[in-house]
Design an enzyme around this catalytic site. Structure first.
Site, PDB file in Angstrom:
ATOM      1  N   THR A  22       0.837  -1.198   0.000  1.00  0.00           N
ATOM      2  CA  THR A  22       0.000   0.000   0.000  1.00  0.00           C
ATOM      3  C   THR A  22       0.873   1.249   0.000  1.00  0.00           C
ATOM      4  OG1 THR A  22      -1.947   1.011   1.028  1.00  0.00           O
ATOM      5  CG2 THR A  22      -0.299   0.121   2.527  1.00  0.00           C
ATOM      6  N   ASN A  23       0.314   2.399   0.295  1.00  0.00           N
ATOM      7  CA  ASN A  23       1.073   3.651   0.356  1.00  0.00           C
ATOM      8  C   ASN A  23       0.482   4.514   1.469  1.00  0.00           C
ATOM      9  OD1 ASN A  23      -1.026   5.550  -0.803  1.00  0.00           O
ATOM     10  ND2 ASN A  23      -0.885   4.040  -2.454  1.00  0.00           N
ATOM     11  N   PRO A  24       1.194   5.574   1.879  1.00  0.00           N
ATOM     12  CA  PRO A  24       0.742   6.308   3.083  1.00  0.00           C
ATOM     13  C   PRO A  24      -0.373   7.332   2.879  1.00  0.00           C
ATOM     14  CG  PRO A  24       2.917   7.062   2.404  1.00  0.00           C
ATOM     15  CD  PRO A  24       2.481   6.068   1.381  1.00  0.00           C
ATOM     16  N   ALA A  89      -4.755   7.528  -4.307  1.00  0.00           N
ATOM     17  CA  ALA A  89      -3.346   7.192  -4.572  1.00  0.00           C
ATOM     18  C   ALA A  89      -3.317   5.736  -5.044  1.00  0.00           C
ATOM     19  CB  ALA A  89      -2.528   7.382  -3.305  1.00  0.00           C
TER      20      ALA A  89
END
Ligand code: CTP
Length: 210
Positions: A22-24, A89
């Site tokens: 995933t990403n932040p 995102a």
């Protein structure tokens, strides 16, 4: 009542039953846009990746995890809306295969990743003349040049280009620019996220009322 579809938050790509990539992204800008668009009187649908944020009351929310799921939902709704705001995102890659059982610890683990679809680009191909599409891009350099390229490639009306400083993860100067398809640029670097969201919605309002 004009209809807006807003996407927010990160995507999650499963590796095995308990792990994912995933990403932040917090989804904050997408949730702010949702709140303000509702206040402005738009009919808002929010498609959200996993986040701790609570959507405003009275909003239709569709929860997704992976880029593939997000694409499916967007393509289902896109013809019904006047505007798409794509703040999600989206992870550009996903594991080639999802392991059915938990991967055991070993000396080395090589993950093969394959490319996810460019959802906004595919949606852009279906865009009607009276629809407005807004993208959000993260860049570390050549903001305007890269931004204009993305506007063209994805058939967008507006692109908000920002650097990682916008999300507070990277030190350094915050850069936020709103670029339209004619190449007009508005510098929003000094504004709060709420003011940026308001500004974007005003632009959308102006265009939809033309
Ligand atoms: N986007 C998308 N599908 C992807 C990647 C991005 O729909 N697979 C959307 C994002 O939601 C965003 C816009 O495209 O609104 C720009 O995202 P960005 O990550 O900056 O663009 P990329 O095309 O992935 O370019 P880069 O090579 O710079 O990562």
């Amino acid at each position: 009542m004009k209809k807006i579809l807003i996407t927010a938050g990160p995507t999650r790509e499963r590796i095995d039953p308990i792990r994912f990539i995933t990403n932040p992204s917090t989804g904050r800008i997408g949730y702010l846009l949702t709140e303000l668009a509702k206040k402005k009187g738009f009919d808002v649908t929010l498609i959200s990746g996993p986040t701790f944020l609570k959507p405003p009351k009275g909003i239709k929310v569709i929860c997704i995890e992976s880029a593939k799921e997000l694409k499916k939902v967007i393509l289902r709704y896109i013809s019904q809306v006047d505007c798409l705001i794509m703040t999600a995102a989206v992870g550009d890659y996903r594991p080639l295969r999802i392991e059915q059982s938990k991967i055991k610890r070993k000396k080395e683990l090589i993950l093969s990743l394959i490319r996810n679809p460019d959802i906004l680009k595919e949606a852009g191909k279906k865009k009607r003349k009276n629809q407005i599409f807004v993208g959000f891009a993260l860049e570390t350099e050549n903001f305007v040049k890269n931004g204009l390229k993305k506007i063209k490639e994805k058939n967008l009306d507006f692109l908000l280009v920002n650097n990682p400083g916008f999300f507070g993860e990277a030190k350094g100067k915050k850069v936020v620019k709103l670029i339209d398809r004619k190449g007009e640029i508005v510098d929003l670097s000094l504004l709060s996220k709420r003011k940026i969201a308001k500004r974007i919605l005003n632009e959308i309002d102006n265009w939809l009322c033309k």
